[in-house]
Design a protein around this motif. Structure first.
Motif, short mmCIF file in Angstrom:
data_model
loop_
_atom_site.label_atom_id
_atom_site.label_comp_id
_atom_site.label_asym_id
_atom_site.label_seq_id
_atom_site.Cartn_x
_atom_site.Cartn_y
_atom_site.Cartn_z
N VAL A 152 0.88 -1.17 0.00
CA VAL A 152 0.00 0.00 0.00
C VAL A 152 0.91 1.22 0.00
CG1 VAL A 152 -1.83 -1.14 1.28
CG2 VAL A 152 -0.09 0.13 2.52
N PHE A 153 0.38 2.37 -0.35
CA PHE A 153 1.18 3.59 -0.21
C PHE A 153 0.32 4.80 0.07
CE2 PHE A 153 0.95 3.31 -5.01
CZ PHE A 153 0.23 4.47 -5.25
N ILE A 166 -5.69 17.75 3.41
CA ILE A 166 -5.19 19.01 2.84
C ILE A 166 -3.87 18.80 2.11
CG2 ILE A 166 -4.34 21.32 3.46
CD1 ILE A 166 -6.40 21.13 5.83
N ASN A 167 -3.05 17.93 2.62
CA ASN A 167 -1.73 17.74 2.01
C ASN A 167 -1.52 16.35 1.41
OD1 ASN A 167 -0.39 20.32 2.65
ND2 ASN A 167 -0.91 19.72 4.74
N LEU A 168 -2.62 15.62 1.33
CA LEU A 168 -2.56 14.27 0.78
C LEU A 168 -2.43 14.35 -0.74
CD1 LEU A 168 -3.06 11.25 1.40
CD2 LEU A 168 -5.51 11.72 1.19
N ILE A 169 -1.58 13.52 -1.33
CA ILE A 169 -1.51 13.49 -2.79
C ILE A 169 -2.21 12.26 -3.33
CG2 ILE A 169 0.01 13.32 -4.79
CD1 ILE A 169 2.05 14.97 -3.26
N THR A 170 -1.90 11.10 -2.79
CA THR A 170 -2.56 9.90 -3.31
C THR A 170 -2.42 8.76 -2.30
OG1 THR A 170 -2.64 8.34 -5.17
CG2 THR A 170 -0.48 9.16 -4.58
N ILE A 171 -3.28 7.76 -2.46
CA ILE A 171 -3.20 6.56 -1.63
C ILE A 171 -3.41 5.32 -2.50
CG2 ILE A 171 -4.06 7.61 0.50
CD1 ILE A 171 -6.83 6.47 -0.14
N SER A 172 -3.03 4.19 -1.95
CA SER A 172 -3.35 2.92 -2.59
C SER A 172 -3.71 1.93 -1.50
CB SER A 172 -2.14 2.43 -3.38
OG SER A 172 -2.34 1.12 -3.81
N GLY A 173 -4.75 1.13 -1.75
CA GLY A 173 -5.20 0.16 -0.76
C GLY A 173 -6.61 0.52 -0.28
N GLU A 217 -7.68 6.38 13.85
CA GLU A 217 -6.75 5.77 12.90
C GLU A 217 -7.19 5.94 11.46
OE1 GLU A 217 -4.76 2.08 15.40
OE2 GLU A 217 -6.19 1.63 13.81
N PHE A 218 -6.19 6.06 10.62
CA PHE A 218 -6.41 6.10 9.16
C PHE A 218 -5.61 4.90 8.66
CE2 PHE A 218 -5.15 7.32 4.92
CZ PHE A 218 -6.04 8.28 4.44
N LYS A 219 -6.32 3.86 8.21
CA LYS A 219 -5.64 2.60 7.93
C LYS A 219 -5.79 2.21 6.46
CE LYS A 219 -6.98 -1.57 9.53
NZ LYS A 219 -7.36 -2.49 10.59
N LEU A 220 -4.68 1.88 5.82
CA LEU A 220 -4.69 1.40 4.45
C LEU A 220 -4.26 -0.05 4.44
CD1 LEU A 220 -2.89 4.39 2.72
CD2 LEU A 220 -5.27 3.67 2.31
N SER A 221 -4.95 -0.90 3.67
CA SER A 221 -4.54 -2.31 3.64
C SER A 221 -5.00 -2.98 2.36
CB SER A 221 -5.14 -3.06 4.83
OG SER A 221 -6.56 -3.02 4.74
N TYR A 272 3.23 2.80 -10.79
CA TYR A 272 1.82 3.14 -10.55
C TYR A 272 0.85 2.23 -11.27
CZ TYR A 272 3.45 7.21 -8.08
OH TYR A 272 4.06 8.03 -7.17
N PHE A 273 1.29 1.57 -12.32
CA PHE A 273 0.36 0.65 -12.96
C PHE A 273 0.65 -0.80 -12.61
CE2 PHE A 273 -1.74 -1.99 -15.96
CZ PHE A 273 -2.98 -1.40 -16.04
N GLU A 274 1.89 -1.23 -12.84
CA GLU A 274 2.16 -2.65 -12.63
C GLU A 274 2.09 -3.03 -11.16
OE1 GLU A 274 5.75 -3.69 -14.71
OE2 GLU A 274 4.86 -3.24 -16.67
N GLN A 275 2.77 -2.23 -10.31
CA GLN A 275 2.77 -2.60 -8.88
C GLN A 275 1.44 -2.28 -8.23
OE1 GLN A 275 6.20 -0.90 -6.92
NE2 GLN A 275 7.54 -1.53 -8.57
N ASN A 276 0.98 -1.05 -8.43
CA ASN A 276 -0.23 -0.62 -7.75
C ASN A 276 -1.45 -1.29 -8.36
OD1 ASN A 276 -1.82 0.93 -5.99
ND2 ASN A 276 -2.13 2.47 -7.57
N GLY A 277 -1.54 -1.28 -9.70
CA GLY A 277 -2.66 -1.95 -10.36
C GLY A 277 -2.62 -3.45 -10.08
N GLY A 278 -1.41 -4.01 -10.02
CA GLY A 278 -1.28 -5.44 -9.73
C GLY A 278 -1.83 -5.78 -8.34
N ALA A 279 -1.51 -4.94 -7.37
CA ALA A 279 -2.01 -5.15 -6.01
C ALA A 279 -3.53 -5.07 -6.00
CB ALA A 279 -1.43 -4.10 -5.06
#
Lengths: 89, 517, 119
Positions: free
Chosen positions: A4-5, A67-74, A82-86, B300-307
């Motif tokens: 995750v990121f 406000i300062n968030l750019i992106t997340i994944s998960g 808590e703010f939890k990404l998984s 951003y595509f292969e790793q993130n999209g893959g996940a």
């Protein structure tokens, strides 16, 4: 396990947030690019309100992250503490 | 006696529950299906709209508060930028051409997204998604406005920024992003959510806003990086909405799976085709580069999209088949797209150029499998010819793909030396596509794509000249007439960067900024 | 599979031949010469001689390439919709059976583009 990121703009507001996130998630890695930092972590990443409050010395609402968030994944799960990404796989 | 007890504030979860539920009603004098006519025709079955939950648990009160703060920050930066001649702080005036492409190709789409999410919010019968769509609709118009405001500072000084709205509906390469959104908007609300909410926002916007905006910062463009990150902070919420929408559909009814899978396959491919433009922006249009298109794609595509797809596998979702080709394409598309704009640079509202030796070395290092083998000789030849006064401009219109509307520039899987041709027939008429992905999309809904407004064909039909033009008149110059109809300032907006007014002005003004004479 | 729609979904094609004022579309690509990023689209009357297509229109479009002057049309091989096809230079597009939106590719054996890179 997938990563995750979360990425933040680099500024004075996010410096203590990043510090707290890295302290609370020892498996996380910060990658800096111009004007931003992206924090990657295997499986999950937890951002804790308490840890940020201790560093900034005031009350903090986790929704201020936006406000300062750019992106997340998960998958995100956010409540007051808590703010939890998984990823569930 | 409990008068003095301080009332505890509602927790986030309770507040979200109170402010996004029970806000609607059952209609009495009109049946619900007439009030929400778009809710079912796509075949998606929803049994309980209350199962929808925004993981950010954002409510309107908090939304206004944080968005206002983002705006205050953004406009403070824009003021500082304008007051301090921020436009002279960029690395090199070539960089501005990436911003021109952004303003003309992306910013108007933000506005279409605003309209699309307003429509989706209207058409969903559930309150949770309606609230989320409302916020996203307001976000999208904010993006459109802030981008126009930010970039208007450049319009005071440089060519090509003057008429993006007019251009969007006419210019050949802008039909690529425009048709993407038109395709999505003319579908139902659920397909819209997959097209924009999921494929575009979740799978693809990271590639547009994150490494490219970091690149803007690296090139000293304070205005663009500020609106870009401000927009992307909303995108984080949009991505979450897109992902939530997918999970919601899949959890509501097993019959939804094949429909959702079809849309994911279609929109992943449609989005990837549009991103060819971003690939060339990153590899060719940023004088200082943060990472290559290929590296960005891998992160951003292969790793993130893959996940993501690994995660969605538990619902039965498979990785779209067409994506296997992307692993090959990531080494080619930025070079192929830039070669295309270079040769049609007479008909683009931005400048093009060939990379210098140092830049070509960077491209070789980043693309060790392809750049020297397939592209370097071509680019070096063009550069040498330009130096001899024989700069290459293609003088004939290209064949376009019926679906993505990009010139047929992509090569055959497994053979980058040959153009990929695909052909379909529908009701006695031939249709050509650039790839298996686009052909598959055409064959699935031919009735839709027979209507494509293909710029090349429209020019040949005589629909792209100013009113009153007589194409039969002696000495008629069709290219000049088309550029006039596009509102291009022929000779200033287009052609090579070398010798352009932007190049001369930037050099002169930067000189004035650093010297007293 | 048909489009899912709320109402009857039927539209005439945007590029039917009658919209081209008596002309027809013909696409031509030169294999292994990617200096031209995509095949070209021509809009020509059906009575255009195939020799004019090659000597006038294609020469205008492809002439920038250093290989063009070495193209020998007696040795060129052609594909129509990907299948081998043999034109007669003295005939017109209509006489050769070329229809609206047909696609031709021509191959010039021995010519491999700039430095042999198929450029």
């Amino acid at each position: 396990m997938s990563k995750v990121f979360i990425a933040f703009q680099l500024n004075e507001d996010t410096r203590p947030i990043i510090e707290a996130v890295l302290a609370d998630n020892p498996h996380a890695v910060a990658n800096e690019s111009p004007a931003m930092v992206k924090i990657d972590a295997e499986g999950q990443l937890v951002i804790k309100r308490n840890s940020i409050e201790e560093l900034i010395g005031r009350d903090f609402d986790l929704q201020e992250l936006q406000i300062n968030l750019i992106t997340i994944s998960g998958h995100l799960d956010e409540d007051d503490d808590e703010f939890k990404l998984s990823w569930l796989n | 006696m409990d008068m003095n007890v301080k009332k505890k504030k509602l927790g986030l979860k309770e507040k979200y529950a109170h402010m996004t539920r029970g806000l609607d009603w059952q209609t009495s004098y009109q049946p619900m299906e007439k009030v929400f006519p778009q809710a079912t025709f796509e075949g998606i079955k929803i049994h309980d709209w209350d199962k929808w939950e925004d993981p950010f648990r954002l409510t309107m009160d908090a939304y206004w508060k944080y968005q206002a703060e983002k705006e205050r920050k953004l406009y403070a930066v824009l003021d500082a930028f304008a007051q301090n001649n921020g436009h002279l702080g960029i690395t090199d005036a070539r960089y501005l051409n990436a911003v021109k492409l952004f303003l003309t190709g992306i910013s108007p789409l933000e506005y279409v997204a605003h309209r699309g999410f307003a429509a989706a919010g209207r058409n969903f019968p559930g309150v949770g998604p309606r609230v989320a769509c409302l916020m996203q609709s307001v976000d999208e118009i904010r993006h459109s406005q802030t981008q126009i405001h930010a970039i208007s500072n450049y319009n005071k000084h440089y060519d090509g920024f003057h008429d993006f709205k007019h251009m969007l509906e006419r210019v050949w390469y802008l039909s690529v992003p425009k048709s993407f959104f038109d395709d999505a908007f003319s579908a139902g609300p659920f397909e819209w959510m997959i097209a924009i909410g999921f494929s575009f926002e979740y799978v693809l916007t990271n590639l547009l806003f994150v490494p490219f905006m970091s690149g803007a910062a690296y090139n000293g463009d304070m205005a663009t990086v500020t609106f870009g990150f401000s927009a992307q902070s909303d995108e984080a919420r949009h991505m979450t909405l897109g992902l939530e929408c997918i999970k919601f559909m899949l959890e509501q009814d097993p019959d939804n799976l094949p429909i959702v899978q079809k849309w994911i396959d279609k929109w992943a491919w449609r989005g990837i085709r549009v991103l060819s433009l971003v690939g060339m922006m990153m590899d060719y249009m940023l004088p200082k580069r943060v990472m290559s298109w290929k590296e960005a794609w891998e992160i951003y595509f292969e790793q993130n999209g893959g996940a993501l797809f690994a995660d969605l596998a538990r619902y039965g979702i498979k990785v779209p088949e067409c994506l296997t080709q992307c692993t090959e394409d990531k080494e080619h598309i930025s070079h192929q797209a830039w070669a295309t704009f270079y040769q049609y640079g007479g008909a683009a509202a931005f400048h093009t150029w060939m990379p210098n030796d140092e830049e070509m070395d960077w491209l070789s290092a980043k693309y060790p499998n392809t750049f020297d083998k397939y592209y370097r000789a071509r680019f070096t030849y063009w550069r040498d010819e330009a130096e001899k006064g024989n700069r290459f401009y293609s003088n004939t219109l290209p064949m376009l793909c019926q679906v993505c509307q990009i010139p047929m520039l992509f090569t055959e899987p497994g053979d980058p030396t040959k153009i990929c041709y695909r052909e379909s027939e529908y009701e006695g008429e031939k249709y050509h596509t650039c790839s298996d992905g686009c052909k598959h999309i055409f064959d699935d809904e031919p009735e839709k794509y027979v209507q494509s407004w293909l710029p090349v064909h429209q020019i040949y039909q005589g629909n792209c000249f100013p009113d009153g033009t007589d194409p039969t008149a002696e000495g008629f110059d069709p290219l000049a007439a088309v550029l006039d109809w596009y509102h291009f300032n022929n000779g200033h907006d287009n052609l090579d960067f070398e010798g352009s007014r932007d190049q001369a002005n930037f050099a002169a003004w930067r000189g004035m900024a650093t010297k007293n004479t | 599979m048909a489009v899912q729609a709320l109402k009857d979904y039927k539209f005439s094609p945007a590029d039917a031949q009658e919209k081209f004022h008596g002309a027809q579309l013909l696409y031509v690509g030169w294999d292994e010469h990617l200096m031209f990023c995509a095949p070209f689209a021509y809009c020509l009357p059906p009575n255009t001689l195939f020799s004019d297509l090659c000597q006038k229109f294609m020469a205008h479009s492809f002439g920038y390439h250093p290989d063009w002057k070495s193209v020998d049309f007696s040795k060129v091989t052609w594909l129509k919709s990907g299948q081998p096809w043999q034109p007669d230079m003295s005939k017109t597009l209509a006489e050769l059976g070329l229809k609206h939106k047909d696609v031709l590719r021509f191959q010039t054996p021995g010519l491999k583009g700039i430095n042999g890179t198929c450029s």
